[in-house]
Write a protein that holds these residues in place. Structure first.
Motif, mmCIF file in Angstrom:
data_model
loop_
_atom_site.group_PDB
_atom_site.id
_atom_site.type_symbol
_atom_site.label_atom_id
_atom_site.label_comp_id
_atom_site.label_asym_id
_atom_site.label_seq_id
_atom_site.Cartn_x
_atom_site.Cartn_y
_atom_site.Cartn_z
ATOM 1 N N ALA A 459 0.808 -1.228 0.000
ATOM 2 C CA ALA A 459 0.000 0.000 0.000
ATOM 3 C C ALA A 459 0.840 1.276 0.000
ATOM 4 C CB ALA A 459 -0.983 0.031 1.163
ATOM 5 N N SER A 460 2.155 1.174 -0.231
ATOM 6 C CA SER A 460 2.975 2.378 -0.321
ATOM 7 C C SER A 460 2.631 3.132 -1.598
ATOM 8 C CB SER A 460 4.463 2.019 -0.309
ATOM 9 O OG SER A 460 4.804 1.209 -1.417
ATOM 10 N N VAL A 461 2.776 4.457 -1.557
ATOM 11 C CA VAL A 461 2.398 5.308 -2.683
ATOM 12 C C VAL A 461 3.629 6.047 -3.199
ATOM 13 C CG1 VAL A 461 1.016 7.267 -3.449
ATOM 14 C CG2 VAL A 461 0.043 5.587 -1.861
ATOM 15 N N SER A 462 3.833 6.026 -4.503
ATOM 16 C CA SER A 462 4.904 6.782 -5.157
ATOM 17 C C SER A 462 4.254 7.763 -6.124
ATOM 18 C CB SER A 462 5.850 5.846 -5.916
ATOM 19 O OG SER A 462 6.472 4.923 -5.048
ATOM 20 N N ALA A 463 4.397 9.043 -5.848
ATOM 21 C CA ALA A 463 3.748 10.085 -6.645
ATOM 22 C C ALA A 463 4.731 10.737 -7.602
ATOM 23 C CB ALA A 463 3.130 11.127 -5.723
ATOM 24 N N HIS A 464 4.197 11.538 -8.515
ATOM 25 C CA HIS A 464 4.988 12.330 -9.468
ATOM 26 C C HIS A 464 5.964 11.454 -10.250
ATOM 27 C CE1 HIS A 464 3.216 15.732 -7.488
ATOM 28 N NE2 HIS A 464 3.795 15.444 -6.337
ATOM 29 N N GLN A 465 5.432 10.398 -10.852
ATOM 30 C CA GLN A 465 6.269 9.436 -11.568
ATOM 31 C C GLN A 465 6.284 9.654 -13.080
ATOM 32 O OE1 GLN A 465 8.287 7.105 -10.080
ATOM 33 N NE2 GLN A 465 7.700 8.235 -8.227
ATOM 34 N N GLY A 466 5.715 10.745 -13.537
ATOM 35 C CA GLY A 466 5.712 11.051 -14.959
ATOM 36 C C GLY A 466 4.359 11.566 -15.387
ATOM 37 N N VAL A 467 4.365 12.479 -16.335
ATOM 38 C CA VAL A 467 3.125 13.078 -16.824
ATOM 39 C C VAL A 467 2.636 12.288 -18.032
ATOM 40 C CG1 VAL A 467 2.128 15.109 -17.948
ATOM 41 C CG2 VAL A 467 3.606 15.375 -15.945
ATOM 42 N N ARG A 468 1.354 11.895 -17.985
ATOM 43 C CA ARG A 468 0.739 11.143 -19.074
ATOM 44 C C ARG A 468 -0.307 12.001 -19.780
ATOM 45 N NH1 ARG A 468 -1.326 5.610 -16.326
ATOM 46 N NH2 ARG A 468 -2.553 7.122 -15.127
ATOM 47 N N VAL A 469 -0.267 12.006 -21.106
ATOM 48 C CA VAL A 469 -1.285 12.672 -21.905
ATOM 49 C C VAL A 469 -1.869 11.625 -22.846
ATOM 50 C CG1 VAL A 469 -1.807 14.523 -23.521
ATOM 51 C CG2 VAL A 469 -0.036 14.857 -21.769
ATOM 52 N N LEU A 470 -3.139 11.318 -22.674
ATOM 53 C CA LEU A 470 -3.809 10.269 -23.442
ATOM 54 C C LEU A 470 -4.765 10.889 -24.455
ATOM 55 C CD1 LEU A 470 -2.907 9.043 -20.643
ATOM 56 C CD2 LEU A 470 -4.688 7.339 -20.983
ATOM 57 N N PHE A 471 -4.742 10.343 -25.671
ATOM 58 C CA PHE A 471 -5.545 10.863 -26.762
ATOM 59 C C PHE A 471 -6.631 9.862 -27.163
ATOM 60 C CE2 PHE A 471 -1.244 12.570 -27.137
ATOM 61 C CZ PHE A 471 -1.478 13.938 -27.229
ATOM 62 N N GLU A 472 -7.628 10.356 -27.871
ATOM 63 C CA GLU A 472 -8.648 9.469 -28.410
ATOM 64 C C GLU A 472 -8.001 8.410 -29.299
ATOM 65 O OE1 GLU A 472 -11.406 11.918 -30.505
ATOM 66 O OE2 GLU A 472 -12.364 12.708 -28.693
ATOM 67 N N GLY A 473 -8.483 7.176 -29.204
ATOM 68 C CA GLY A 473 -7.969 6.101 -30.038
ATOM 69 C C GLY A 473 -6.838 5.312 -29.418
ATOM 70 N N GLY A 474 -6.398 5.706 -28.224
ATOM 71 C CA GLY A 474 -5.376 4.924 -27.527
ATOM 72 C C GLY A 474 -3.960 5.425 -27.657
ATOM 73 N N SER A 475 -3.724 6.511 -28.405
ATOM 74 C CA SER A 475 -2.369 7.067 -28.465
ATOM 75 C C SER A 475 -2.064 7.801 -27.166
ATOM 76 C CB SER A 475 -2.237 8.029 -29.640
ATOM 77 O OG SER A 475 -2.382 7.354 -30.870
ATOM 78 N N ARG A 476 -0.785 7.986 -26.882
ATOM 79 C CA ARG A 476 -0.406 8.719 -25.670
ATOM 80 C C ARG A 476 1.013 9.246 -25.801
ATOM 81 N NH1 ARG A 476 1.553 4.890 -20.651
ATOM 82 N NH2 ARG A 476 3.022 3.639 -21.844
ATOM 83 N N VAL A 477 1.302 10.255 -24.973
ATOM 84 C CA VAL A 477 2.651 10.778 -24.806
ATOM 85 C C VAL A 477 2.926 10.825 -23.306
ATOM 86 C CG1 VAL A 477 4.229 12.712 -25.170
ATOM 87 C CG2 VAL A 477 2.504 12.180 -26.893
ATOM 88 N N VAL A 478 4.130 10.426 -22.915
ATOM 89 C CA VAL A 478 4.543 10.466 -21.511
ATOM 90 C C VAL A 478 5.817 11.300 -21.416
ATOM 91 C CG1 VAL A 478 5.353 9.111 -19.542
ATOM 92 C CG2 VAL A 478 3.511 8.224 -20.993
ATOM 93 N N PHE A 479 5.884 12.149 -20.392
ATOM 94 C CA PHE A 479 7.058 12.983 -20.145
ATOM 95 C C PHE A 479 7.597 12.662 -18.752
ATOM 96 C CE2 PHE A 479 4.016 15.296 -22.738
ATOM 97 C CZ PHE A 479 4.771 15.857 -23.757
ATOM 98 N N ARG A 480 8.911 12.462 -18.665
ATOM 99 C CA ARG A 480 9.519 12.322 -17.345
ATOM 100 C C ARG A 480 10.999 12.664 -17.429
ATOM 101 N NH1 ARG A 480 12.357 7.588 -16.493
ATOM 102 N NH2 ARG A 480 12.218 7.893 -14.261
ATOM 103 N N LEU A 481 11.567 13.016 -16.278
ATOM 104 C CA LEU A 481 13.008 13.246 -16.180
ATOM 105 C C LEU A 481 13.663 11.983 -15.672
ATOM 106 C CD1 LEU A 481 13.158 16.846 -14.653
ATOM 107 C CD2 LEU A 481 13.149 16.160 -17.057
#
Length: 539
Positions: A459-481
């Motif tokens: 039950a441990s939580v890890s936050a701020h693991q990357g920004v997800r942008v999801l588009f119609e049709g199942g495409s996506r872009v993820v940003f992280r350092l």
């Protein structure tokens, strides 16, 4: 005699996703390595009378720091240190050794896929008793200890001869120098059908990149499996990796890629990285992305003896494509999406909830150890090829015809000014609520979030693991350092487009992702923030 040496804290010893990584010159500062090692030992509980594994990838400074670590282990109450001959241990071999010997943990001296040499990178990682990387609770405690440390303990003794097999003693502690390859190679022979691979008549090219897997690959591929001498290229580990950047991708392993695209290419091509935990898979005329490799291995794993009973679950890091999720659904087993970093898979593996895990950054592995394992992935591919009689290209086409294809790429912007990278991510997070419903060319955003993970085992939580942008049709872009570099920041942008089995399954990846590339820059302002108009590496 045990010496207590006065020291002062360094403020920059916070471990990243894979331990503490810095330039060699940083580690060569007075007491720098000793401070970090002592902080690890101060946090480890139950070390009195315990066994510790020590080894590394052979990069510059490896032997010197191993000598210090052995003498410090003796001064801190360990009963035994097991070290690979010459200081050599691949990361998966170290994980196996920790588990097999019942050690309390291990120090792995490596900066993984980063360059080596006097002006390059070095690293120290602590692995716990399950053989996996220390979880965040432990690495956070290590960092806190580094900020208050005022002394370290070390045995006043000569460095141990780590080139001669056998045992010796340092301040009452036993030091055992072992063959670094044998135990690991024996494990691989238990998991895979070596006679079938030998009988298949396959040809192969493997690039060890002058890194740690050279001796392992020669023993397994050329000696035990009977591939021709010279199958393993760049087989001798060198302190500077022969000037190579030991990252198995299409930029740094270009010679292998070119060989596999030639008319006379062997059946199978592969490479591994600095410390042996990553892999590159190329068939004759076809590159297999790490995300697809994970899915294809999971779909066919039952062909290998070690996985004949089936899989309990599949785990992937969040930036890794969803291709493996479709395999899990077809097999009727759970699929887990975790943050980046192999340590997040450890709990799932220990709980028996997953069998195979993978990351898009060329890391794939299973429950045989608690690290990703480059040679394991290569051997499972060879086992599948031998069992099916099909080529890599045929395996891929059949997989896409059944499951559909996730067109996928990762764009790395390396050495970005840290302040600029932080500003990009900060602005991106601030804009998340405004993105749903917006259009970028032909793409429309349906959801955007900052990924957080709740571990199903504790039950441990890890936050701020990357920004997800999801588009119609199942495409996506993820940003992280990335947390694996040693200077500046690396911005990673992950691009994914799903085509169902009835879609276009044989298109060029760059063309299929072009609209996502444009959308990523428009959403995050990559050029505006970084001044970069193109990534340094595309994988």
């Amino acid at each position: 005699m045990i010496e207590t040496v006065a020291t002062t804290p360094y403020s920059d010893q916070k471990p990243g996703t894979s331990g503490l990584r810095k330039k060699v010159r940083v580690f060569q500062q007075p007491h720098y390595a000793e401070n970090f090692i002592q902080s690890v030992f101060d946090v480890v509980e139950g070390k009195a009378g315990a066994t510790l594994v020590i080894g590394g990838d052979g990069r510059f400074l490896n032997r010197e720091v191993i000598g210090k670590a052995i003498r410090m282990a003796a001064a801190n109450g360990f009963a035994r240190v097991v070290v690979g001959q010459g200081g050599i241990l691949s990361t998966p071999a170290a994980s196996n050794l920790v588990r097999r010997r019942g050690a309390i943990g291990g120090l792995i001296l490596s900066a993984s896929h980063n360059p080596g040499g006097p002006d390059e990178d070095f690293g120290i990682k602590y692995n716990i008793a399950n053989g996996g990387p220390a979880p965040e609770a432990i690495t956070d405690a290590i960092f806190r200890r580094t900020t208050t440390l005022d002394n370290y303990r070390i045995a006043a003794a000569p460095d141990v001869d780590i080139d001669t097999l056998g045992t010796s003693e340092v301040a009452g502690m036993t030091v055992e120098v072992i063959d670094p390859v044998a135990d690991y190679a024996d494990l691989m022979e238990r998991l895979f059908d070596f006679p079938a691979i030998r009988a298949a008549g396959l040809s192969m090219a493997f690039d060890a990149m002058s890194a740690v897997t050279g001796p392992y690959a020669v023993e397994i591929f050329e000696r035990r499996l009977g591939f021709a001498p010279g199958t393993v290229r760049n087989a001798v580990p060198l302190e500077d990796f022969g000037g190579h950047h030991p990252d198995p991708n299409l930029v740094h392993a270009r010679a292998l890629y070119d060989a596999m695209m030639a008319p006379d290419a062997p059946d199978f091509g592969a490479a591994s990285d600095g410390d042996g935990d990553r892999n590159l898979i190329i068939g004759r005329g076809i590159f297999i992305t790490p995300s697809d490799s994970l899915a294809m291995l999971a779909a066919n794993a039952q062909l290998a003896p070690g996985y004949a009973v089936g899989l309990r679950g599949i785990a992937r890091s969040m930036p890794t494509s969803a291709a493996a999720d479709r395999v899990a659904a077809a097999l009727g087993i759970p699929a887990f999406e975790t943050p980046t970093g192999w340590k997040f898979f450890g709990n799932l593996l220990d709980a028996g909830m997953a069998t195979i895990c993978g990351e898009e950054s060329a890391g794939t592995g299973s429950d045989h150890v608690r690290e990703k394992d480059g040679l394991w992935a290569v051997l499972l591919w060879l086992n599948i090829l031998a069992a099916t009689g099909r080529s890599v290209a045929e395996i891929a086409r059949e997989h896409w015809t059944r499951f559909g294809r996730n067109y996928y790429a990762r764009h790395d912007y390396e050495g970005v000014d840290s302040a600029a990278a932080d500003a990009l991510m900060r602005d991106l997070r601030a804009a998340l609520d405004t993105l749903p419903g917006r259009g970028f060319g032909a793409l429309t955003v349906v959801e955007a979030d900052d990924f957080a993970y709740r571990d199903p085992t504790d039950a441990s939580v890890s936050a701020h693991q990357g920004v997800r942008v999801l588009f119609e049709g199942g495409s996506r872009v993820v940003f992280r350092l990335s947390g694996t570099g040693t200077s500046g920041a690396t911005l990673r942008v992950y691009l994914e487009r799903y085509e169902p089995p009835v879609g276009d399954l044989a298109a060029e990846t760059g063309a299929m992702l072009a609209d996502l590339v444009a959308a990523a820059d428009a959403i995050a302002g990559i050029t505006r923030h970084t001044g970069r108009t193109a990534p340094d590496v595309i994988t």
